[in-house]
Design an enzyme around this catalytic site. Structure first.
Site, PDB file in Angstrom:
ATOM      1  N   ASP A 139       0.740  -1.385  -0.037  1.00 43.92           N
ATOM      2  CA  ASP A 139      -0.058  -0.050   0.035  1.00 43.92           C
ATOM      3  C   ASP A 139       0.766   1.095  -0.222  1.00 43.92           C
ATOM      4  OD1 ASP A 139      -0.599   0.549   3.506  1.00 43.92           O
ATOM      5  OD2 ASP A 139       1.041  -0.347   2.603  1.00 43.92           O
ATOM      6  N   ASP A 342      -8.772  -7.239   0.755  1.00 42.52           N
ATOM      7  CA  ASP A 342      -7.707  -7.469   1.714  1.00 42.52           C
ATOM      8  C   ASP A 342      -8.331  -6.843   2.963  1.00 42.52           C
ATOM      9  OD1 ASP A 342      -7.217  -4.417   1.362  1.00 42.52           O
ATOM     10  OD2 ASP A 342      -6.304  -4.846   3.159  1.00 42.52           O
ATOM     11  N   CYS A 380     -13.647 -28.734   6.000  1.00 40.97           N
ATOM     12  CA  CYS A 380     -12.604 -28.111   5.667  1.00 40.97           C
ATOM     13  C   CYS A 380     -11.296 -28.987   5.439  1.00 40.97           C
ATOM     14  CB  CYS A 380     -12.049 -27.035   6.822  1.00 40.97           C
ATOM     15  SG  CYS A 380     -10.684 -26.139   6.633  1.00 40.97           S
ATOM     16  N   CYS A 382      -8.117 -28.296   5.739  1.00 35.15           N
ATOM     17  CA  CYS A 382      -6.636 -27.362   5.975  1.00 35.15           C
ATOM     18  C   CYS A 382      -5.870 -28.265   7.174  1.00 35.15           C
ATOM     19  CB  CYS A 382      -7.060 -26.027   6.690  1.00 35.15           C
ATOM     20  SG  CYS A 382      -7.529 -25.797   8.169  1.00 35.15           S
ATOM     21  N   CYS A 385      -7.699 -28.417  10.404  1.00 31.53           N
ATOM     22  CA  CYS A 385      -8.995 -29.032  10.846  1.00 31.53           C
ATOM     23  C   CYS A 385      -8.644 -30.622  10.575  1.00 31.53           C
ATOM     24  CB  CYS A 385      -9.934 -28.764   9.746  1.00 31.53           C
ATOM     25  SG  CYS A 385     -10.648 -27.067  10.205  1.00 31.53           S
ATOM     26  N   HIS A 410      -6.401 -21.584  10.064  1.00 26.81           N
ATOM     27  CA  HIS A 410      -7.733 -22.172   9.566  1.00 26.81           C
ATOM     28  C   HIS A 410      -8.664 -20.892   8.898  1.00 26.81           C
ATOM     29  CE1 HIS A 410     -11.848 -23.669   9.101  1.00 26.81           C
ATOM     30  NE2 HIS A 410     -12.123 -22.625   9.744  1.00 26.81           N
TER      31      HIS A 410
END
Lengths: 498, 438
Positions: A139, A342, A380, A382, A385, A410
């Site tokens: 930014d 974002d 999920c 991931c 999980c 997660h």
């Protein structure tokens, strides 16, 4: 990206077609992950390209050429908000890649303070410094200055502030912001804009909007880019030195579109943003951000501003809604035509033990979690999980940094999965069903919580209205018509005043 | 007994072994990371809120710990009993399942934390009395209860509750602690016939160690130091105390033995002599665990003297201050010289951190971002596991003296090896004269 590579894949790339054909198709051509070039190769190839579809960001997935019936959607990328010192909440680069993060944000203000732009430049740029192989976005640094530092002030020159190191008065100009971002070397850099609080009304909005346009010119500064880095003083006179390696995004400012406000203010706000959009579009930037949102404005104004901007911004360039956010907001904004987002929300809410799940929010601190042996989200895939139970996480969240780290992992996986689902459902032509499904689930379970916490009017009133508006109208009609209608109205007004 | 200890190679007193535990087969000499903040070594009273890390290691996931090569990690009984509680862990199938750690676990008795963390903690014959940090009620941790909690947690190795005294204490307290430790180990062992059928709970409650076929109870040898510089009378008494304790422990035929009461500020000369004394007297065919050790140099010396297992908070704690462990010693990443150093922490290290991050990057984030301590912890633990592996392999391959010489040469390039190391190596039968300055 290169046509040669596309041909190897056996796909006829639209980028090999004449330009008008590309625009007619309206599809974006991307490469498969395996075919992606390294940044250096890609830069060289892109240097000689002209169309947007060839000036792409580093990592995107392949879309087969779509027919004209399909809507023109660009993929959604979740851009992670970084901590000041180029780390993300305790996650290593490997973990971020596992999660599927494609672009992460670097914070120019903090990076310029520590370790400093010069050092990063000496060490080969931020990618090399933090060893992040994917894309980066920085930014402008303006927002932090205004929000973090008291005694920060915005003048025509730039942002004046008290240095946090030695309290000396300092000035960040658009030129300097770009120069710092050039040194950092991110794929996408943001123009310094005059940021105002979304809740402000009055002439300040217009002033900020016009100044933002004047500043974008200073950011762009020179259109001929310097190829040979021989004489440093020649360098210092231009701002954006790396237009072939970095993409400068303009930020559309201009206030809200508050339905509930008095008409005079309403029209002025609409006009401000519209002028800003047109100004930005005229400057033919690689991409555009929609700024000035996510600062406490009501949701009704929020989505209307996004709709107004996406209607007016060019179709063939990415649109980045800054500071958004909540999964519901992202789904809605994607439906309205935005591409990139974002927000600190996923990692910040993780620190309080809150996990994001399809049904809404899971509060791991809740006593009911103490002996719940299920993972956060059984659907999920991931690492968290697959390896940890709610009971274990309940035990450590808010008590051990590991708790926020695992829940952040997660939550970011959830956001990446959401991005991917949005992208895939659009590509496969089932976005309405997906959107429907999402809305159904969210509405049935937790949107009430989310909405109420966001101060939205009522679940049934707001969400249904939103849903009807967005999903039952053909998007092209929706966007173009609404954009057109507004434009007509504004033109009338302008003509009248003329 | 629920372990199998097989010596694969020896050099004088040093040995490399395979330690088969219910959950994992380990290789010794072996360093075990500690799953707590390391408050063991802070002797001031701390509130329970300031303790963290019930069963986590400094921000490293299970996958990362496995990558690093950790084989056994320590769980802290005191903290686990408070949060989430032994009953809950038992209901959820034990600590392994709760934290999803597939390898081996070791829990301590909880006694040490009580004594060091809680003011108004007192040791009586019954057990350790203390003020509960939750509601300030007076509470009592007996040897039986410590074992029962550890049974519920379900670690592969559990520690007996011992009467811990500060290493610098002298006088009759040493003897008292030593004899009490022996009496307490009996209460920990309690019943030799193990109960197979868990039918009647009241019968259960009358025995302590219920899972001798799944868990290994280690006894801890206490008994004071062996201070060479002290008056002979005290010297002999201290030696005798420890010797009595060792023999007492050995008589009880436990699966393994720990050497306790060290790493509390004693001088190095006493430290190594106590280790040497104990390893000489403990049986050859059982693992020896030196609690609270430590520094890489200490581990090399103790391994030379015949110890097998170590635990310490040092690698992770020093990481928090930005200090990385390297073969040459310590690398202070906060130092200004690191600011633009593009090398990894250790060019010879193959860990994820050394393969991905530079000193410059780490300099930027250590002590400013939790990620800094996390990455340096990752490296430091990798270093410790690499050291463990090198010790094991060099003994098995018959080149242990060469390894020790190489280690010392890199750490002390000018040959200024401390005298205590020289003395200890002499007892261990390892010639390091080539490493010492003339």
């Amino acid at each position: 990206m290169c046509c040669v590579k596309q041909q190897r894949a056996g796909v006829t790339p639209p980028c090999c077609l004449p330009l008008p054909e590309v625009n007619k198709l309206g599809s974006e051509v991307f490469m498969t992950a395996e075919e992606l070039p390294t940044p250096r190769e890609d830069a060289a190839e892109r240097a000689c390209s002209t169309t947007y579809s060839e000036k792409s960001l580093y990592h995107r997935s392949v879309l087969p050429p779509t027919s004209t019936e399909h809507r023109k959607y660009i993929i959604c990328l979740w851009v992670n908000f970084e901590l000041p010192d180029c780390t993300i909440k305790g996650l290593t680069n490997n973990q971020l890649e596992e999660i599927g993060c494609q672009i992460i944000l670097g914070n120019t203000y903090h990076l310029a303070l520590r370790p400093g732009a010069e050092l990063i430049d000496d060490l080969g740029g931020l990618h090399k410094f933090m060893n992040w192989k994917r894309a980066l976005l920085t930014d402008s640094g303006g927002f932090q200055m205004v929000s973090l530092l008291h005694l920060a002030d915005i003048t025509e020159q730039g942002v004046t502030f008290q240095s946090p190191v030695d309290a000396k008065p300092m000035l960040l100009t658009p030129e300097e912001s770009i120069q710092i971002q050039n040194k950092i070397g991110a794929d996408i850099i943001m123009a310094l804009d005059d940021v105002v609080k979304t809740t402000i009304t009055g002439p300040r909005i217009e002033e900020a909007m016009y100044r933002t346009l004047r500043w974008i010119d200073r950011c762009i500064a020179v259109t001929i880019f310097v190829i040979f880095h021989v004489i440093s003083w020649a360098h210092s006179r231009t701002a954006h030195k790396r237009p072939d390696e970095q993409n400068l995004f303009g930020i559309v400012q201009g206030g809200l579109d508050p339905v509930l406000r008095v008409n005079a203010i309403l029209i002025k706000a609409i006009i401000s943003r519209d002028i800003c959009v047109r100004g930005m579009v005229d400057r033919n930037l690689p991409g555009y951000a929609i700024g000035g949102l996510s600062g406490g404005e009501d949701k009704d104004s929020f989505w209307r501003v996004v709709a107004q901007c996406t209607a007016a911004l060019p179709e063939d360039k990415p649109r980045y809604v800054m500071g958004v956010g909540y999964p519901l907001d992202i789904v809605v904004c994607s439906a309205l035509g935005a591409d990139m987002y974002d927000c600190v929300y996923p990692t910040r809410t993780a620190r309080f033990g809150t996990a994001l799940i399809p049904e809404g929010l899971l509060k791991l601190k809740n006593q009911a979690m103490a002996n719940d042996e299920r993972p956060i989200d059984p659907t999920c895939l991931c690492m968290v999980c697959k390896n940890y139970t709610r009971a274990y996480l309940h035990c450590i969240v808010t008590k051990d940094p590991m708790g926020s780290q695992l829940v952040s992992y997660h939550n970011l996986s959830y956001m990446m999965r959401l991005s991917k689902d949005l992208h895939t459902s659009i590509v496969e032509g089932r976005f309405p069903e997906y959107g429907d499904f999402i809305f159904l689930i969210i509405c049935l379970y937790r949107v009430f919580y989310v909405c109420s916490s966001l101060g939205v009017i009522s679940q049934s009133g707001f969400a249904m209205q939103w849903r009807l508006l967005v999903l039952t109208s053909p998007p092209a009609v929706l966007r173009n018509n609404r954009g057109l209608a507004k434009r007509n109205m504004i033109d009338e007004k302008l003509n009248k005043t003329n």
